[in-house]
Design a protein around this motif. Structure first.
Motif, PDB file in Angstrom:
ATOM      1  N   THR A 232       1.057  -1.329   0.070  1.00 18.77           N
ATOM      2  CA  THR A 232      -0.007   0.026   0.001  1.00 18.77           C
ATOM      3  C   THR A 232       0.768   1.354  -0.099  1.00 18.77           C
ATOM      4  O   THR A 232       0.720   2.149  -0.632  1.00 18.77           O
ATOM      5  CB  THR A 232      -1.000   0.180   1.342  1.00 18.77           C
ATOM      6  N   VAL A 233       1.863   1.208   0.785  1.00 19.08           N
ATOM      7  CA  VAL A 233       2.733   2.456   0.810  1.00 19.08           C
ATOM      8  C   VAL A 233       3.511   2.676  -0.528  1.00 19.08           C
ATOM      9  O   VAL A 233       3.709   3.839  -0.859  1.00 19.08           O
ATOM     10  CB  VAL A 233       3.866   2.297   2.020  1.00 19.08           C
ATOM     11  N   GLN A 234       3.897   1.460  -1.141  1.00 17.16           N
ATOM     12  CA  GLN A 234       4.524   1.557  -2.284  1.00 17.16           C
ATOM     13  C   GLN A 234       3.669   2.193  -3.471  1.00 17.16           C
ATOM     14  O   GLN A 234       4.089   2.662  -4.254  1.00 17.16           O
ATOM     15  CB  GLN A 234       4.980  -0.038  -2.815  1.00 17.16           C
ATOM     16  N   ILE A 235       2.497   1.761  -3.525  1.00 15.76           N
ATOM     17  CA  ILE A 235       1.639   2.193  -4.448  1.00 15.76           C
ATOM     18  C   ILE A 235       1.362   3.685  -4.131  1.00 15.76           C
ATOM     19  O   ILE A 235       1.313   4.517  -5.289  1.00 15.76           O
ATOM     20  CB  ILE A 235       0.193   1.474  -4.177  1.00 15.76           C
ATOM     21  N   ALA A 236       1.178   4.297  -2.790  1.00 19.53           N
ATOM     22  CA  ALA A 236       1.144   5.606  -2.685  1.00 19.53           C
ATOM     23  C   ALA A 236       2.452   6.402  -3.048  1.00 19.53           C
ATOM     24  O   ALA A 236       2.099   7.387  -3.663  1.00 19.53           O
ATOM     25  CB  ALA A 236       0.779   5.711  -1.254  1.00 19.53           C
ATOM     26  N   LEU A 237       3.471   5.969  -3.046  1.00 15.57           N
ATOM     27  CA  LEU A 237       4.754   6.338  -3.406  1.00 15.57           C
ATOM     28  C   LEU A 237       4.916   6.692  -4.447  1.00 15.57           C
ATOM     29  O   LEU A 237       5.190   7.621  -5.360  1.00 15.57           O
ATOM     30  CB  LEU A 237       5.980   5.828  -2.732  1.00 15.57           C
ATOM     31  N   ALA A 238       4.557   5.394  -5.319  1.00 18.16           N
ATOM     32  CA  ALA A 238       4.709   5.419  -6.904  1.00 18.16           C
ATOM     33  C   ALA A 238       3.598   6.389  -7.419  1.00 18.16           C
ATOM     34  O   ALA A 238       3.963   7.171  -8.493  1.00 18.16           O
ATOM     35  CB  ALA A 238       4.647   4.088  -7.527  1.00 18.16           C
ATOM     36  N   ALA A 239       2.527   6.369  -7.018  1.00 17.02           N
ATOM     37  CA  ALA A 239       1.523   7.117  -7.465  1.00 17.02           C
ATOM     38  C   ALA A 239       1.697   8.827  -7.245  1.00 17.02           C
ATOM     39  O   ALA A 239       1.616   9.538  -8.310  1.00 17.02           O
ATOM     40  CB  ALA A 239       0.159   6.809  -6.769  1.00 17.02           C
ATOM     41  N   THR A 240       2.428   8.974  -6.164  1.00 23.44           N
ATOM     42  CA  THR A 240       2.630  10.446  -5.795  1.00 23.44           C
ATOM     43  C   THR A 240       3.811  10.855  -6.754  1.00 23.44           C
ATOM     44  O   THR A 240       3.687  12.028  -7.536  1.00 23.44           O
ATOM     45  CB  THR A 240       3.299  10.581  -4.515  1.00 23.44           C
ATOM     46  N   LEU A 241       4.793  10.259  -7.027  1.00 21.39           N
ATOM     47  CA  LEU A 241       5.843  10.411  -8.007  1.00 21.39           C
ATOM     48  C   LEU A 241       5.026  10.613  -9.496  1.00 21.39           C
ATOM     49  O   LEU A 241       5.476  11.596 -10.092  1.00 21.39           O
ATOM     50  CB  LEU A 241       6.994   9.365  -8.207  1.00 21.39           C
ATOM     51  N   LEU A 242       4.423   9.621  -9.970  1.00 18.67           N
ATOM     52  CA  LEU A 242       4.056   9.438 -11.398  1.00 18.67           C
ATOM     53  C   LEU A 242       3.190  10.903 -11.468  1.00 18.67           C
ATOM     54  O   LEU A 242       2.724  11.545 -12.377  1.00 18.67           O
ATOM     55  CB  LEU A 242       3.367   8.465 -11.557  1.00 18.67           C
ATOM     56  N   GLY A 243       2.141  11.116 -10.388  1.00 17.69           N
ATOM     57  CA  GLY A 243       1.286  12.168 -10.121  1.00 17.69           C
ATOM     58  C   GLY A 243       1.937  13.509 -10.380  1.00 17.69           C
ATOM     59  O   GLY A 243       1.490  14.394 -11.148  1.00 17.69           O
ATOM     60  N   ALA A 244       2.949  13.652  -9.588  1.00 21.52           N
ATOM     61  CA  ALA A 244       3.771  14.898  -9.649  1.00 21.52           C
ATOM     62  C   ALA A 244       4.453  15.187 -11.126  1.00 21.52           C
ATOM     63  O   ALA A 244       4.200  16.224 -11.630  1.00 21.52           O
ATOM     64  CB  ALA A 244       4.811  14.723  -8.724  1.00 21.52           C
TER      65      ALA A 244
ATOM     66  N   VAL B   6      -2.895  11.486   1.192  1.00 20.95           N
ATOM     67  CA  VAL B   6      -4.066  11.390   0.516  1.00 20.95           C
ATOM     68  C   VAL B   6      -3.919   9.603  -0.199  1.00 20.95           C
ATOM     69  O   VAL B   6      -4.898   9.186  -0.089  1.00 20.95           O
ATOM     70  CB  VAL B   6      -4.571  12.295  -0.473  1.00 20.95           C
ATOM     71  N   ASN B   7      -2.834   9.651  -0.653  1.00 20.52           N
ATOM     72  CA  ASN B   7      -2.809   8.306  -1.618  1.00 20.52           C
ATOM     73  C   ASN B   7      -2.557   7.183  -0.917  1.00 20.52           C
ATOM     74  O   ASN B   7      -3.135   6.090  -1.172  1.00 20.52           O
ATOM     75  CB  ASN B   7      -1.375   8.628  -2.485  1.00 20.52           C
ATOM     76  N   ILE B   8      -2.016   7.275   0.266  1.00 23.49           N
ATOM     77  CA  ILE B   8      -2.068   6.151   1.320  1.00 23.49           C
ATOM     78  C   ILE B   8      -3.500   5.798   1.822  1.00 23.49           C
ATOM     79  O   ILE B   8      -3.783   4.607   1.806  1.00 23.49           O
ATOM     80  CB  ILE B   8      -1.282   6.428   2.701  1.00 23.49           C
ATOM     81  N   ARG B   9      -4.340   6.813   2.168  1.00 28.88           N
ATOM     82  CA  ARG B   9      -5.505   6.504   2.479  1.00 28.88           C
ATOM     83  C   ARG B   9      -6.440   5.824   1.297  1.00 28.88           C
ATOM     84  O   ARG B   9      -7.024   4.799   1.475  1.00 28.88           O
ATOM     85  CB  ARG B   9      -6.342   7.595   2.761  1.00 28.88           C
ATOM     86  N   SER B  10      -6.355   6.436  -0.059  1.00 29.72           N
ATOM     87  CA  SER B  10      -7.037   6.079  -1.159  1.00 29.72           C
ATOM     88  C   SER B  10      -6.624   4.457  -1.592  1.00 29.72           C
ATOM     89  O   SER B  10      -7.368   3.841  -1.948  1.00 29.72           O
ATOM     90  CB  SER B  10      -6.715   7.165  -2.352  1.00 29.72           C
ATOM     91  N   ALA B  11      -5.098   4.430  -1.331  1.00 29.64           N
ATOM     92  CA  ALA B  11      -4.723   2.999  -1.923  1.00 29.64           C
ATOM     93  C   ALA B  11      -5.342   1.856  -0.997  1.00 29.64           C
ATOM     94  O   ALA B  11      -5.484   0.907  -1.246  1.00 29.64           O
ATOM     95  CB  ALA B  11      -3.171   3.045  -1.901  1.00 29.64           C
ATOM     96  N   THR B  12      -5.394   2.234   0.248  1.00 32.49           N
ATOM     97  CA  THR B  12      -6.152   1.365   1.078  1.00 32.49           C
ATOM     98  C   THR B  12      -7.559   0.810   0.750  1.00 32.49           C
ATOM     99  O   THR B  12      -8.058  -0.237   0.642  1.00 32.49           O
ATOM    100  CB  THR B  12      -6.291   1.962   2.575  1.00 32.49           C
ATOM    101  N   LEU B  13      -8.094   1.811   0.166  1.00 33.23           N
ATOM    102  CA  LEU B  13      -9.726   1.658  -0.326  1.00 33.23           C
ATOM    103  C   LEU B  13      -9.645   1.140  -1.769  1.00 33.23           C
ATOM    104  O   LEU B  13     -10.493   0.254  -1.989  1.00 33.23           O
ATOM    105  CB  LEU B  13     -10.359   2.898  -0.215  1.00 33.23           C
ATOM    106  N   LEU B  14      -8.802   1.264  -2.628  1.00 28.00           N
ATOM    107  CA  LEU B  14      -8.678   0.627  -3.842  1.00 28.00           C
ATOM    108  C   LEU B  14      -8.680  -0.633  -3.961  1.00 28.00           C
ATOM    109  O   LEU B  14      -8.916  -1.431  -5.117  1.00 28.00           O
ATOM    110  CB  LEU B  14      -7.688   1.273  -4.740  1.00 28.00           C
ATOM    111  N   GLY B  15      -7.961  -1.241  -2.777  1.00 29.57           N
ATOM    112  CA  GLY B  15      -7.714  -2.849  -2.791  1.00 29.57           C
ATOM    113  C   GLY B  15      -9.170  -3.400  -2.773  1.00 29.57           C
ATOM    114  O   GLY B  15      -9.432  -4.803  -3.083  1.00 29.57           O
ATOM    115  N   ILE B  16     -10.373  -2.772  -2.453  1.00 29.52           N
ATOM    116  CA  ILE B  16     -11.613  -3.305  -2.467  1.00 29.52           C
ATOM    117  C   ILE B  16     -11.832  -4.025  -4.031  1.00 29.52           C
ATOM    118  O   ILE B  16     -12.641  -4.862  -4.077  1.00 29.52           O
ATOM    119  CB  ILE B  16     -12.690  -2.228  -2.194  1.00 29.52           C
ATOM    120  N   VAL B  17     -11.577  -3.306  -4.965  1.00 32.40           N
ATOM    121  CA  VAL B  17     -11.718  -3.809  -6.329  1.00 32.40           C
ATOM    122  C   VAL B  17     -10.525  -4.635  -6.996  1.00 32.40           C
ATOM    123  O   VAL B  17     -10.567  -4.622  -7.974  1.00 32.40           O
ATOM    124  CB  VAL B  17     -12.076  -2.620  -7.335  1.00 32.40           C
ATOM    125  N   GLY B  18      -9.667  -5.026  -6.086  1.00 32.99           N
ATOM    126  CA  GLY B  18      -8.536  -5.582  -6.781  1.00 32.99           C
ATOM    127  C   GLY B  18      -7.385  -4.981  -7.121  1.00 32.99           C
ATOM    128  O   GLY B  18      -6.507  -5.461  -7.681  1.00 32.99           O
TER     129      GLY B  18
END
Length: 553
Positions: A365-377, A495-507
């Motif tokens: 989950t933390v990896q997803i948030a870090l990668a998404a933050t970098l790509l998003g930036a 924000v991404n850490i919180r969101s990544a937690t919820l996105l696991g709901i859909v796999g």
């Protein structure tokens, strides 16, 4: 003979230990983000390999299958009614919490710390978990969704309200106190009128957020468009699911535009500056808005008429939304006695024998948030720069990129995650790509606002020396906004850490998959453990962000 004068030192001042530590920490976060992108295998080859799946998904999506107009309007009305009621509940609860949390209005340190702790807890508990709890109490329906969104929103709304109260001019409040007013009178006459614009703006912003959250809650049983999207996607009916997702996008964009117009009408437009003509216009505005001799109220100008109209429409929307959402006071009263027993199911926390798996998924989950933050930036910085009016080459370019930011902000990240799950397959790649695109909406807006708030006079001075637009941007504008950029990136990571937690709901990878499964099999002790793990992670990021903001400012 006198000693020669000591020449002035020409050595550069050494950076402080705090600055050095902050720089090293930022470099470490950048390294962790780059490693996360590599570890998750987010690269061009992955996207190229998924091109065939994307084409197949598109072929299974078109033509879009919209429901009949009457059914569609009913779904939109139900969704908006639930969101209105949830936002109203959040505002009503947040005002007293904010008064207790603000340093200048709290009666004592103890209630202030208690209110601040309540705000932190409200932010930390996912709205999905709250919805699961309320479903056990009140059954399926709008009550659970309204309570879940409303209570979770207190974490953001009350914090911003408390910040607004602490920044209020103390003069009027002191004057009211000197006249012998009590504490309640001080608040009503000396504080609330001053913070009302900020309160309105925050409520409208939260309404936008809750509209997107309603899609997430639809996957756990809250009615409206989100519930119908979830049902369609479970049947693999992508034509109906994506059609409804497009409707949600249209609603989000429309709400964003309308709320912006309401904010401008109720709060006034941007303050005009510069020149004698502008000063005379401001004086004329004040004179025209002032009551004439013998009048007790200002005249009904066009701006005041618009403000009154928007206020009346808001009140009407609230009155209509309560019955339209299907809220049942009887169901609410019937479920409350079971609240202690239901909360007892979540204590004590337990691991269910899968603690190593939970820790591994939290790391993902933390990896997803870090990668998404970098790509998003990487995506958001150029978009935000071109959306800033003082950086874009023409006003038309700035307006076009502002609309692009609004359009991306209207995309629910859960819908993006579903699309990427279909295209790239189950796993964290889908979650990271979804969050990175979603970050363009938030980061792009924050970047544009930060660039527009820089000192234009310095930029004009450098431009007068013959510097090009790009040179002015790199040498002056960008360094001025750099501290704000750091704060925005850290906020996006939170924000991404919180969101990544919820996105696991859909796999889409991460610990959210275990969260949903634990709730479905009624392993509520495991749910509590996951919540505590996410809470500790988010608090660590928040404390790190607080220290870095102070260090780089």
């Amino acid at each position: 003979m006198s000693a020669p004068a000591t020449p002035p030192s020409t050595t550069l001042a050494r950076p402080s230990r705090t600055t050095t530590a902050a720089t090293l920490t930022l470099l470490a976060l950048l390294g962790a983000a780059l490693w996360s992108v590599s570890a998750l295998r987010i690269n061009i080859a992955t996207l190229v390999d998924s091109a065939g799946n994307a084409a197949d998904f598109l072929s299974r999506t078109v033509p879009l299958d919209f429901p009949p107009l009457a059914e569609l309007l009913a779904l939109c009305g139900e969704t908006l009614a639930i969101v209105v009621c949830a936002t109203l509940l959040a505002v009503l609860l947040s005002v007293p919490v904010a008064v207790l949390a603000a340093g200048n209005t709290s009666p004592a340190p103890a209630p202030r710390y208690a209110a601040r702790a309540l705000v932190v807890v409200a932010r930390a508990v996912p709205d999905v978990v709250l919805a699961i709890v309320f479903f056990r109490l009140f059954g399926l329906g709008a009550v659970a969704g309204v309570l879940a969104m409303g209570l979770h929103s207190v974490g953001m709304v009350a914090k911003l309200y408390a910040d607004a109260i602490e920044q209020v001019d103390e003069g009027p409040r002191m004057a009211v106190r000197a006249a012998g007013a009590g504490r309640l009178q001080e608040l009503v006459t000396g504080v609330l009128p001053a913070v009302l614009p900020a309160f309105v703006a925050t409520a409208l912003h939260r309404f936008d957020i809750n509209l997107r959250i309603s899609v997430v809650l639809g996957f756990v049983g809250v009615g409206g468009l989100g519930f119908e999207i979830a049902n369609a996607l479970r049947r693999l009916d992508y034509q109906r699911g994506m059609a409804l997702a497009l409707v949600v996008l249209g609603l989000c964009v429309a709400v964003e535009l309308v709320s912006g117009a309401v904010r401008r009408a109720l709060l006034g437009g941007p303050r005009r500056t510069g020149g004698l003509g502008a000063a005379l216009r401001r004086r004329a505005d004040r004179v025209s808005a002032a009551p004439a001799p013998g009048r007790l109220a200002p005249p009904w100008t066009a701006q005041r008429v618009r403000a009154a109209l928007y206020t009346a429409v808001t009140v009407l929307a609230v009155v209509v939304s309560v019955p339209a959402a299907g809220l049942s006071p009887g169901a609410l009263l019937a479920g409350l006695p079971a609240l202690p027993q239901t909360l007892g199911l979540f204590w004590p926390p337990s691991t269910g024998g899968i603690l190593p798996d939970l820790l591994a998924e939290l790391a993902v989950t933390v990896q997803i948030a870090l990668a998404a933050t970098l790509l998003g930036a990487v995506l958001a910085l150029p978009v935000g720069a071109l959306a800033a009016r003082n950086v874009a080459p023409t006003p038309g370019v700035a307006a076009a990129f502002r609309f692009l930011v609004v359009l991306v902000r209207g995309l629910p990240e859960l819908i993006l995650a579903i699309i990427f799950v279909v295209i790239t397959g189950l796993g964290p790649v889908a979650g990271a790509l979804a969050l990175s695109i979603g970050a363009v909406g938030l980061l792009g807006k924050l970047v544009a606002d930060s660039l527009e708030e820089t000192d234009v006079r310095v930029q004009e001075a450098v431009r007068a020396t013959g510097a090009s637009r790009l040179q002015v941007f790199v040498a002056v504008t960008l360094p001025q906004a750099a501290p704000a950029f750091v704060a925005h990136l850290l906020y996006q990571l939170d924000v991404n850490i919180r969101s990544a937690t919820l996105l696991g709901i859909v796999g889409a990878g991460g610990i959210g998959f275990y969260l949903l499964n634990a709730s479905r099999v009624m392993e509520f002790g495991v749910v509590s453990t996951i919540m505590l793990m996410v809470f500790a992670t988010v608090m660590a990021v928040e404390l790190l962000a607080l220290w870095l903001r102070r260090a780089v400012s």
